[in-house]
Design a protein around this motif. Structure first.
Motif, PDB file in Angstrom:
ATOM      1  N   PHE A  89      46.284  12.802   1.338  1.00  0.00           N
ATOM      2  CA  PHE A  89      44.981  12.585   1.977  1.00  0.00           C
ATOM      3  C   PHE A  89      44.167  11.665   1.078  1.00  0.00           C
ATOM      4  CE2 PHE A  89      40.511  13.681   2.473  1.00  0.00           C
ATOM      5  CZ  PHE A  89      40.350  13.698   3.848  1.00  0.00           C
ATOM      6  N   GLN A  90      43.804  10.487   1.599  1.00  0.00           N
ATOM      7  CA  GLN A  90      43.001   9.584   0.766  1.00  0.00           C
ATOM      8  C   GLN A  90      41.512   9.753   1.062  1.00  0.00           C
ATOM      9  OE1 GLN A  90      42.295   5.323   1.049  1.00  0.00           O
ATOM     10  NE2 GLN A  90      43.330   5.072  -0.907  1.00  0.00           N
ATOM     11  N   ILE A  91      40.771   9.894  -0.025  1.00  0.00           N
ATOM     12  CA  ILE A  91      39.348  10.194   0.129  1.00  0.00           C
ATOM     13  C   ILE A  91      38.509   8.997  -0.338  1.00  0.00           C
ATOM     14  CG2 ILE A  91      39.069  11.268  -2.175  1.00  0.00           C
ATOM     15  CD1 ILE A  91      37.641  13.556  -0.743  1.00  0.00           C
ATOM     16  N   GLY A  92      37.424   8.758   0.386  1.00  0.00           N
ATOM     17  CA  GLY A  92      36.432   7.766  -0.037  1.00  0.00           C
ATOM     18  C   GLY A  92      35.277   8.550  -0.614  1.00  0.00           C
ATOM     19  N   THR A  93      34.916   8.291  -1.849  1.00  0.00           N
ATOM     20  CA  THR A  93      33.900   9.124  -2.492  1.00  0.00           C
ATOM     21  C   THR A  93      33.199   8.367  -3.605  1.00  0.00           C
ATOM     22  OG1 THR A  93      33.518  11.253  -3.579  1.00  0.00           O
ATOM     23  CG2 THR A  93      35.551  10.121  -4.178  1.00  0.00           C
ATOM     24  N   ALA A  94      32.018   8.886  -3.965  1.00  0.00           N
ATOM     25  CA  ALA A  94      31.307   8.339  -5.136  1.00  0.00           C
ATOM     26  C   ALA A  94      30.718   9.493  -5.929  1.00  0.00           C
ATOM     27  CB  ALA A  94      30.214   7.383  -4.673  1.00  0.00           C
ATOM     28  N   THR A 140      30.988  16.098  -4.034  1.00  0.00           N
ATOM     29  CA  THR A 140      31.359  15.964  -2.617  1.00  0.00           C
ATOM     30  C   THR A 140      32.861  15.720  -2.464  1.00  0.00           C
ATOM     31  OG1 THR A 140      30.538  13.697  -2.738  1.00  0.00           O
ATOM     32  CG2 THR A 140      29.134  15.297  -1.599  1.00  0.00           C
ATOM     33  N   ALA A 141      33.456  15.050  -3.459  1.00  0.00           N
ATOM     34  CA  ALA A 141      34.911  14.824  -3.402  1.00  0.00           C
ATOM     35  C   ALA A 141      35.637  16.163  -3.409  1.00  0.00           C
ATOM     36  CB  ALA A 141      35.360  13.970  -4.591  1.00  0.00           C
ATOM     37  N   VAL A 142      35.223  17.051  -4.314  1.00  0.00           N
ATOM     38  CA  VAL A 142      35.868  18.366  -4.423  1.00  0.00           C
ATOM     39  C   VAL A 142      35.628  19.162  -3.142  1.00  0.00           C
ATOM     40  CG1 VAL A 142      35.719  20.595  -5.632  1.00  0.00           C
ATOM     41  CG2 VAL A 142      35.867  18.463  -6.950  1.00  0.00           C
ATOM     42  N   GLU A 143      34.396  19.151  -2.652  1.00  0.00           N
ATOM     43  CA  GLU A 143      34.073  19.926  -1.441  1.00  0.00           C
ATOM     44  C   GLU A 143      34.937  19.477  -0.256  1.00  0.00           C
ATOM     45  OE1 GLU A 143      29.864  19.921  -0.565  1.00  0.00           O
ATOM     46  OE2 GLU A 143      30.160  21.148   1.237  1.00  0.00           O
ATOM     47  N   ALA A 144      35.072  18.154  -0.096  1.00  0.00           N
ATOM     48  CA  ALA A 144      35.874  17.636   1.029  1.00  0.00           C
ATOM     49  C   ALA A 144      37.358  17.895   0.803  1.00  0.00           C
ATOM     50  CB  ALA A 144      35.615  16.139   1.189  1.00  0.00           C
ATOM     51  N   ALA A 145      37.817  17.688  -0.423  1.00  0.00           N
ATOM     52  CA  ALA A 145      39.256  17.853  -0.706  1.00  0.00           C
ATOM     53  C   ALA A 145      39.706  19.287  -0.478  1.00  0.00           C
ATOM     54  CB  ALA A 145      39.548  17.420  -2.142  1.00  0.00           C
ATOM     55  N   MET A 169      34.074  14.451   6.167  1.00  0.00           N
ATOM     56  CA  MET A 169      34.928  15.654   6.236  1.00  0.00           C
ATOM     57  C   MET A 169      34.100  16.919   6.088  1.00  0.00           C
ATOM     58  SD  MET A 169      38.068  15.337   6.912  1.00  0.00           S
ATOM     59  CE  MET A 169      38.885  16.845   6.425  1.00  0.00           C
ATOM     60  N   ILE A 170      33.080  16.836   5.215  1.00  0.00           N
ATOM     61  CA  ILE A 170      32.257  18.028   4.958  1.00  0.00           C
ATOM     62  C   ILE A 170      31.534  18.403   6.261  1.00  0.00           C
ATOM     63  CG2 ILE A 170      30.282  18.923   3.621  1.00  0.00           C
ATOM     64  CD1 ILE A 170      31.204  16.937   1.364  1.00  0.00           C
ATOM     65  N   GLY A 171      31.691  19.656   6.654  1.00  0.00           N
ATOM     66  CA  GLY A 171      31.062  20.092   7.914  1.00  0.00           C
ATOM     67  C   GLY A 171      32.012  20.068   9.091  1.00  0.00           C
ATOM     68  N   LEU A 214      38.647  16.738  -9.492  1.00  0.00           N
ATOM     69  CA  LEU A 214      39.668  17.011  -8.474  1.00  0.00           C
ATOM     70  C   LEU A 214      40.894  17.693  -9.100  1.00  0.00           C
ATOM     71  CD1 LEU A 214      39.474  13.758  -6.295  1.00  0.00           C
ATOM     72  CD2 LEU A 214      38.982  16.084  -5.515  1.00  0.00           C
ATOM     73  N   VAL A 215      41.279  17.226 -10.301  1.00  0.00           N
ATOM     74  CA  VAL A 215      42.444  17.817 -10.972  1.00  0.00           C
ATOM     75  C   VAL A 215      42.184  19.302 -11.225  1.00  0.00           C
ATOM     76  CG1 VAL A 215      43.739  17.867 -13.157  1.00  0.00           C
ATOM     77  CG2 VAL A 215      43.280  15.678 -12.023  1.00  0.00           C
ATOM     78  N   LYS A 216      41.002  19.589 -11.807  1.00  0.00           N
ATOM     79  CA  LYS A 216      40.703  20.963 -12.226  1.00  0.00           C
ATOM     80  C   LYS A 216      40.445  21.881 -11.020  1.00  0.00           C
ATOM     81  CE  LYS A 216      37.788  23.249 -15.656  1.00  0.00           C
ATOM     82  NZ  LYS A 216      36.737  23.923 -14.905  1.00  0.00           N
ATOM     83  N   GLU A 217      39.653  21.394 -10.082  1.00  0.00           N
ATOM     84  CA  GLU A 217      39.191  22.302  -9.026  1.00  0.00           C
ATOM     85  C   GLU A 217      40.039  22.282  -7.759  1.00  0.00           C
ATOM     86  OE1 GLU A 217      34.884  22.480  -8.507  1.00  0.00           O
ATOM     87  OE2 GLU A 217      34.728  21.176 -10.269  1.00  0.00           O
ATOM     88  N   VAL A 218      40.871  21.266  -7.631  1.00  0.00           N
ATOM     89  CA  VAL A 218      41.702  21.189  -6.413  1.00  0.00           C
ATOM     90  C   VAL A 218      43.193  21.135  -6.778  1.00  0.00           C
ATOM     91  CG1 VAL A 218      42.101  19.959  -4.232  1.00  0.00           C
ATOM     92  CG2 VAL A 218      39.815  19.985  -5.223  1.00  0.00           C
ATOM     93  N   GLY A 219      43.561  20.160  -7.624  1.00  0.00           N
ATOM     94  CA  GLY A 219      44.978  19.994  -7.978  1.00  0.00           C
ATOM     95  C   GLY A 219      45.578  21.244  -8.583  1.00  0.00           C
TER      96      GLY A 219
END
Ligand SMILES: Cc1cc2nc3c(=O)[nH]c(=O)nc-3n(C[C@H](O)[C@H](O)[C@H](O)COP(=O)(O)O)c2cc1C
Length: 412
Positions: free
Chosen positions: A106-111, A115-120, A56-58, A164-169
């Motif tokens: 939106f389901q994300i695959g991440t580790a 990068t999870a936050v950036e894509a979300a 997703m990034i890019g 994700l909760v703090k920066e996106v949710g």
């Protein structure tokens, strides 16, 4: 003594997972037309197919006026082929901002939290929630530390969810959730669920199988009540998944085990009208579902290869027409075979816009057949016949019809 359940406030514009029967995330089978059909038949929410954060990034986000969709596209990154002057962008994710409004997760695959936050953040404005896949057992997911591998690294999983909760949710006022599998013992599952519930998530789905269990093995429900109790205590909505055949069964199981709702995958892949209760008319005959599916796929100009794959899931393999549909090479042909005459004109337009040129193909094949016959009549040899036949088929393989290249790039 009963503890008073904590109430996690549902985000203002966010999503409430409670009391819903939802479409599961499914790579290939959860593309836009499948989700729209599930919503039409009564799914409370729909999960998109897992999309890896790095893919997703890019991406570039654009509104597509032809389909009224929002498309996330990117140029292929590490193609080994020589660069062509006109590079075709890959479609990474397509959503419908009005028809899926407030319903799409939106389901994300991440580790990684970063990068999870950036894509979300790229999709946050357009979805009702972000879900982290912590259940995919396939090596291509687990080898990157994603999917079910996250069940073995609970601190990392919790840090991803907390970020994700703090920066996106909280910023975008959308739900953050996680989809897990069972661990080997109830104690291990309990520890994990408590940890995850403390990250601030508002939803948790449990696929009632352990990581090594295969899809054909019956789902196990022994740990479900315990998980539901913890979630309730923590104010997190709990959905159950695994071997749920329709909405009625999901609601009945939810009541039996004290969970907030159910998630359906394979039964919805086979017939999306499983989201209708008996009272609402129950399961529809496959022809009706297939007609609606083709109409929806045309409206959103779904990738032809994906549509053809889904048709093969929605049609009974024993029906004579199944074989004829699987031989189709365009939307136009499929409409003719299924006798969807009122859709043929639209199908022609869509074939043209997607550069599906089965008509040319057919002419080429006819020509080859004619040449073969002439060659045979003139004592021609089989080698020549084969070479003509191969040549006439080559445009098909260039388009990648029926091959893995039809699969959404970088998704699992
Ligand atoms: C074709 C297919 C694709 C799937 N893709 C995903 C996925 O992208 N993310 C995920 O978390 N689970 C995925 N799953 C697992 C399902 O979401 C679900 O957990 C599993 O199939 C059990 O539900 P069921 O018994 O209703 O099929 C997939 C399953 C199928 C059949």
């Amino acid at each position: 003594m009963t503890s008073t359940p904590k109430r996690v406030p549902i985000p203002k514009n966010g999503v409430d997972y409670r009391g819903k029967v939802v479409l599961a995330p499914m790579v290939r089978s959860g593309e836009l037309p499948s989700r729209l059909l599930a919503l039409k038949y009564g799914a409370g929410l729909v999960w998109g197919p897992e999309t890896v954060d790095k893919s997703m990034i890019g991406t570039t986000k654009r509104f597509n006026p032809a389909t009224s969709t929002i498309d996330f596209t990117r140029l292929p990154s590490n193609s080994s082929r020589p660069q062509s002057p006109v590079q075709k962008e890959s479609l990474i994710y397509r959503l419908h901002p009005t028809r899926e409004h407030g319903k799409l997760i939106f389901q994300i695959g991440t580790a990684s939290p970063e990068t999870a936050v950036e894509a979300a953040k790229l999709v946050a404005e357009d979805v009702a929630g972000i879900d982290v896949n912590a259940g995919c057992p396939k090596p291509f997911s687990t080898s990157g530390g994603m999917g079910a591998a996250l069940l073995q690294t609970p601190d990392l999983l919790a840090s991803i969810l907390a970020a994700l909760v703090k920066e996106v949710g909280e910023v975008y006022e959308i739900g953050i959730s996680v989809k897990i599998r069972l661990l080997e013992t109830a104690e291990k599952t309990e520890t994990l669920v408590r940890k995850l519930c403390n990250t601030g998530i508002t939803g948790l789905t449990v696929h009632c199988r352990t990581t090594p269990m295969r899809p054909k093995e019956r789902a196990i429900r022994e740990q479900l009540r315990m998980i539901a109790d913890i979630c309730r205590e923590e104010g997190v909505a709990c959905l159950m998944n695994g071997d749920v055949k329709d909405k009625d069964e999901a609601l009945q199981l939810a009541q039996e085990y004290g969970v907030d709702g159910g998630m359906i995958a394979t039964a919805a892949e086979a017939n999306s009208s499983c989201f209708r209760t008996k009272e609402e008319g129950g399961l529809l005959p496959w022809r009706e579902v297939v007609t609606e599916y083709v109409k929806t796929a045309l409206e959103v100009e779904n990738k032809w290869g994906n549509t053809k794959f889904l048709l093969s899931q929605l049609m009974p393999g024993k029906a004579e027409i199944f074989r004829r549909v699987t031989a189709c090479m365009s939307y136009c042909q499929v409409c003719e075979v299924l006798e969807l005459h009122d859709m043929v004109d639209l199908a022609k337009d869509v074939d043209e816009r997607l550069s599906i040129n089965a008509l040319k193909e057919t002419k080429a094949m006819k020509k080859a057949k004619y040449q073969n016959k002439s060659a045979q009549a003139a004592g021609g040899n089989m080698g020549k016949e084969r070479s003509i036949d191969k040549e006439s088929r080559s445009p098909l393989s260039e388009r990648g019809v029926g091959t893995r290249s039809e699969m959404p790039a970088m998704t699992v």
